[in-house]
Design a protein around this motif. Structure first.
Motif: not given
Length: 205
Positions: A21-27, A140-145, A182-191
């Protein structure tokens, strides 16, 4: 399948998914600073994933005291995996190319010296170069999934340790997993709210 084996599979699965997840996230390659806390997004997300890795280390240490992964395996069997993942994250953080595209506010003189800027001579203005999205950054859809899968894995893991077992050690394990959720939910919201220009990234990313 033995419940003990399944809980360790969940741990390894969660570890691997977080690294992916970290690897594929552009932000993670944005050096633009968050206006609220004045810290670059690359540092914010690196800290989050290091925290997730640290929580997994604590989680494994505590779980290893009450549920051994495999008989006759040393107590520190998992350390090599954690070290490999940690080195990978740090190496990715150090060696990535970082961006904060602000060429439209850059003077013509400075524009020539900025890697990601180009002078549009037709209008005599500094513009952002077109930069192809690296193949490692998925949609974005793949990251959200993927984020959704991680949340489900962590919730199942939390359920196993907090509700199916009742003792002080397990309660601490469950609490650590809850913080990770909680941290993963935050990352999901960001995505879900991801817009490239918000992070100073190319619009095609």
């Amino acid at each position: 399948m033995n419940l003990n084996i399944f809980r360790w599979i969940l741990i390894l699965f969660g570890l691997i998914l977080n690294v992916v997840n970290y690897t594929i996230s552009p932000y993670r390659v944005s050096i633009k600073k968050n206006p609220l806390i004045n810290i670059s997004y690359k540092n914010i997300f690196f800290i989050i994933y290091i925290l997730l890795l640290s929580f997994d280390i604590i989680y494994i240490i505590l779980l290893n005291k009450i549920h051994k992964p495999i008989i006759n395996i040393p107590n520190i069997w998992w350390m090599s995996i954690i070290i490999i993942f940690g080195i990978y994250l740090i190496n990715l953080y150090i060696n990535s190319n970082y961006y904060n595209l602000d060429c439209n506010t850059t003077s013509i003189t400075k524009c020539y010296y900025k890697r990601d800027c180009i002078v549009d001579k037709a209008i005599n203005r500094c513009e952002n170069k077109f930069i192809n999205k690296p193949s490692v950054f998925l949609s974005k859809n793949i990251r959200t999934g993927l984020n959704t899968i991680i949340i489900l894995v962590f919730i199942i893991s939390y359920y196993f340790e907090y509700y199916l077992n009742k003792n002080e050690m397990v309660n601490r394990i469950g609490f650590i997993r809850l913080i990770s959720i909680i941290l993963i939910i935050y990352i999901t919201i960001v995505n879900l709210n991801y817009i490239p220009c918000k992070y100073g990234l190319p619009t095609n990313w």
